[in-house]
Scaffold this active site. Structure first.
Site, short mmCIF file in Angstrom:
data_model
loop_
_atom_site.label_atom_id
_atom_site.label_comp_id
_atom_site.label_asym_id
_atom_site.label_seq_id
_atom_site.Cartn_x
_atom_site.Cartn_y
_atom_site.Cartn_z
N CYS A 158 19.62 40.62 27.45
CA CYS A 158 20.51 39.49 27.68
C CYS A 158 21.73 39.91 28.48
CB CYS A 158 21.01 38.90 26.36
SG CYS A 158 19.71 38.43 25.19
N ASP B 5 49.89 43.43 60.77
CA ASP B 5 49.57 42.02 60.98
C ASP B 5 50.85 41.18 60.93
OD1 ASP B 5 47.30 39.82 60.90
OD2 ASP B 5 48.79 39.25 59.39
#
Length: 495
Positions: free
Chosen positions: A34, A440
């Protein structure tokens, strides 16, 4: 993580979905495995055993739980956050390389012997490449069985199985149901799609996920003809090994709806993998945000809109070309330059459901372009043609399995490749979660507004505390400016 028994037990007992995909719980009494968040009553601790992969569970003789469907959980975030050979191997297996090229092909791509790769995967995942690929084939088969009306023989070969018998045996072994039983148990009956060849499925992810920057970025930078935002979905064309495809991706509160139109269903595994990579769906946002919140100047940005992902790309070579076209120009100008290349050199496609017209041109097709026809400065023409030549002859590879530092060095050696271009390719094409863009303009503006150091060297030093998640910090810093990349387009709009 599967070796930390106490931590695994706590996760299972609390049904903590954050750990789905990190490990799998095998129940010794029922012989099923599971996901940690399985809704059934947790077994007794002494009946639990933990494995690092679904393939390892299957090799140990456990079958998949029919309630929690562990095979559909998000992938382990480790494979996208690491640069070592095991992580690179997992990314290649996820892309279906073992099915197409075999274990020798996988080993060749990684620069190791097949025996070395087998040993490394067994040590960390409890299963070798063949077993891992088999587990993936089983999941692909299940998707096709439950979501399409394809005959089972076509499902088998589309999923990568060599024979119908192997397909039947694997499905029965993994899911404890015959293929026909899986289809009849599907939660909704399979109806023929309105468009032939369309497959609809759900892509799971770890919550939270903030779709604004993810889909906003993709829509704002979309190349006309190749990408568009239409009716609340990001749509684009895909160049795949057996043909082309068109995908539509729509954000929902608990999943991403995915509609794939493929010319050949054998490309399903790779198409799904590329879509998950594009949207960074295997990330662990809780771990990322927890670390970034430790910086008091970043914490308000994280708290305002947690769960930001890094928008990536479906093709590294395509993104590198687009990064060069976007050097020192606006987003609109970069789109225009890319659209011209697409119209002149991209392969045409039909799109009955929208306005897509072409595949993005391959490096081989672009190698034939006349640089004098490019409306670019001479220096950038040289940068583009040198890049295209290196991609076309194979001396530069920009795939999900590429060594990040090696690629950085190779890109830096090309003319016209500065730190910004190299790092944006590392972030969005190679998937390095620690790529950083201190030069940037948007990052520098954000730094000034937040009181962070604004010079590249000083900001890089301050960002050391954000490692290894600096690429995610970039996404949060970009939100300081009110730019279209931070917002979902209006419903009904198309681009």
């Amino acid at each position: 993580m599967h070796t930390d028994t106490e931590r695994c037990v706590r996760a299972v007992q609390s049904k903590d979905s954050r750990f789905d995909g990190w490990f799998f719980t095998a129940v010794l009494t029922t012989r099923i495995y599971c996901r940690p968040s399985c809704p059934v009553v947790p077994p007794k601790v002494e009946n639990m055993s933990f494995y690092p992969s679904a393939a390892a569970c299957q090799q140990a003789g456990f079958r998949a739980c029919k309630r929690c469907r562990p095979d559909t959980s998000p992938g382990s975030p480790e494979w996208n956050a690491r640069a070592d050979s095991v992580a690179r191997a997992m990314r290649l297996i996820r892309d279906g390389v073992v099915d197409r090229e075999g274990v020798p092909g996988l080993a060749t791509r990684l620069g190791y012997s097949a025996r070395q790769i087998e040993r490394q995967l067994l040590a960390e995942l409890g299963a070798g490449p063949l077993a891992l690929a088999r587990a993936q084939r089983a999941q692909t088969a299940r998707v096709l069985i439950e979501t399409t009306g394809l005959p089972m023989a076509e499902v088998a070969f589309a999923a990568g199985f060599a024979s119908i018998r192997t397909f039947n045996d694997t499905v029965r072994e993994v899911f404890a149901l015959a293929p026909g039983e899986l289809r009849s148990r599907a939660s909704r009956p399979v109806r023929p799609p309105a468009t032939p060849g369309v497959i609809a499925l759900r892509l799971p992810y770890r919550a939270p996920l903030n779709p604004s920057n993810l889909f906003g970025h993709l829509a704002a930078t979309a190349v006309p003809g190749v990408e568009e935002w239409r009716d609340g979905a990001y749509r684009r064309t895909l160049d795949l090994p057996h043909g082309h495809g068109i995908v539509a991706l729509t954000p929902h509160p608990d999943h991403i709806a995915c509609r794939l139109a493929l010319t050949d269903p054998r490309d399903l595994t790779l198409a799904i993998s590329r879509c998950r990579w594009l949207l960074d769906l295997d990330a662990d946002p809780v771990a990322v945000d927890e670390q970034l919140r430790a910086d008091p100047l970043l914490a308000p940005l994280v708290d305002k809109a947690p769960g930001r992902r890094v928008p990536r790309t479906v093709d590294g070579a395509e993104f590198a070309v687009r990064a060069v076209l976007g050097q020192q120009v606006s987003t609109a100008a970069a789109r225009t330059h890319a659209a011209r290349l697409v119209t002149a050199h991209g392969a045409p496609v039909d799109d009955p459901e929208g306005g897509l017209t072409h595949l993005f041109p391959t490096p081989g097709a672009l190698a034939e372009l006349d640089p004098d026809q490019l409306a670019l400065p001479r220096s950038r023409r040289r940068t583009l043609t040198t890049l295209v030549g290196a991609l076309a002859d194979g001396s530069l590879r920009l795939g999900t399995d590429t060594d990040w530092e090696k690629a950085r060095a190779e890109l830096t050696a090309l003319p016209g490749f500065g730190p910004w271009t190299v790092e944006v390719i590392a972030m969005r094409a190679l998937g390095d979660p620690d790529a950083f863009l201190p030069t940037d303009l948007g990052i520098r503006r954000a730094a000034e507004q937040l009181g962070l150091p604004s010079t590249p060297a000083a900001l890089t030093a301050r960002a050391a505390g954000w490692r290894p998640w600096r690429a995610y910090a970039v996404q949060y810093l970009w939100t300081v400016d009110d730019h279209p990349i931070n917002h979902l387009p209006a419903q009904g709009s198309s681009s």
